[in-house]
Scaffold this motif. Structure first.
Motif, mmCIF file in Angstrom:
data_model
loop_
_atom_site.group_PDB
_atom_site.id
_atom_site.type_symbol
_atom_site.label_atom_id
_atom_site.label_comp_id
_atom_site.label_asym_id
_atom_site.label_seq_id
_atom_site.Cartn_x
_atom_site.Cartn_y
_atom_site.Cartn_z
ATOM 1 N N ALA A 182 -3.996 1.344 12.752
ATOM 2 C CA ALA A 182 -3.375 2.028 13.885
ATOM 3 C C ALA A 182 -4.468 2.604 14.784
ATOM 4 C CB ALA A 182 -2.458 3.143 13.398
ATOM 5 N N VAL A 183 -4.132 2.756 16.059
ATOM 6 C CA VAL A 183 -5.077 3.303 17.028
ATOM 7 C C VAL A 183 -4.460 4.548 17.644
ATOM 8 C CG1 VAL A 183 -6.324 2.866 19.186
ATOM 9 C CG2 VAL A 183 -6.064 1.041 17.494
ATOM 10 N N GLU A 184 -5.243 5.616 17.718
ATOM 11 C CA GLU A 184 -4.789 6.855 18.328
ATOM 12 C C GLU A 184 -4.683 6.656 19.829
ATOM 13 O OE1 GLU A 184 -6.371 10.585 16.481
ATOM 14 O OE2 GLU A 184 -7.887 9.158 15.783
ATOM 15 N N PRO A 185 -3.478 6.741 20.391
ATOM 16 C CA PRO A 185 -3.291 6.403 21.808
ATOM 17 C C PRO A 185 -4.003 7.345 22.768
ATOM 18 C CG PRO A 185 -1.270 7.295 20.879
ATOM 19 C CD PRO A 185 -2.235 7.117 19.742
ATOM 20 N N ASP A 186 -4.011 8.652 22.512
ATOM 21 C CA ASP A 186 -4.641 9.587 23.437
ATOM 22 C C ASP A 186 -6.143 9.381 23.504
ATOM 23 O OD1 ASP A 186 -2.184 10.642 23.984
ATOM 24 O OD2 ASP A 186 -2.404 12.317 22.584
#
Length: 136
Positions: free
Chosen positions: A122-126
């Motif tokens: 997963a990638v942290e969107p912010d």
């Protein structure tokens, strides 16, 4: 820098692993299986096992401040591909478009007495949105 992510809301392993590891803006979630947080295997058909496995994946992601919507890649291990439709039915109920990239493979056995294991990236969107990857 790498940081371990751990939560009591998902089962812990006796193996030398972290439930997840954050490296920069990416979180790598170790393979989750259909166990309760207390470690009991959830029996049932593959749909039931997949739901519990995704519950665990969600719990680990939540401990990292993420959701299934932040997942970009999933790897699925199934002991019987004849159950692939049941897996997909449960999977579709939990993920929304754009769906993560995914690999699914059949394996003879898993490390636990279960029929499904799911790992995710997963990638942290912010953090990812604020980053500049190219020249200005």
């Amino acid at each position: 820098m790498r940081t371990a992510i751990d939560t009591d809301d998902a089962p812990r392993s006796d193996s030398p692993i972290s439930q997840a590891v954050r490296a920069g803006d990416t979180v790598y979630v170790s393979g989750q299986v259909p166990r309760t947080a207390d470690g009991d295997i959830v029996n049932g058909d593959l749909g039931v096992q997949t739901e519990r496995t995704l519950d665990n994946l969600e719990a680990v992601l939540a401990a990292a401040g993420l959701t299934l919507a932040d997942v970009v890649k999933v790897t699925v291990f199934l002991t019987d591909l004849s159950d692939f439709d049941a897996f997909n039915d449960a999977y579709r109920r939990r993920f929304a478009a754009p769906m993560p990239a995914r690999s699914a493979v059949a394996v003879a056995d898993l490390a636990v007495d279960a029929d499904v294991e799911i790992e995710a990236v997963a990638v942290e969107p912010d953090r990812a949105a604020g980053r500049s990857d190219g020249p200005n």
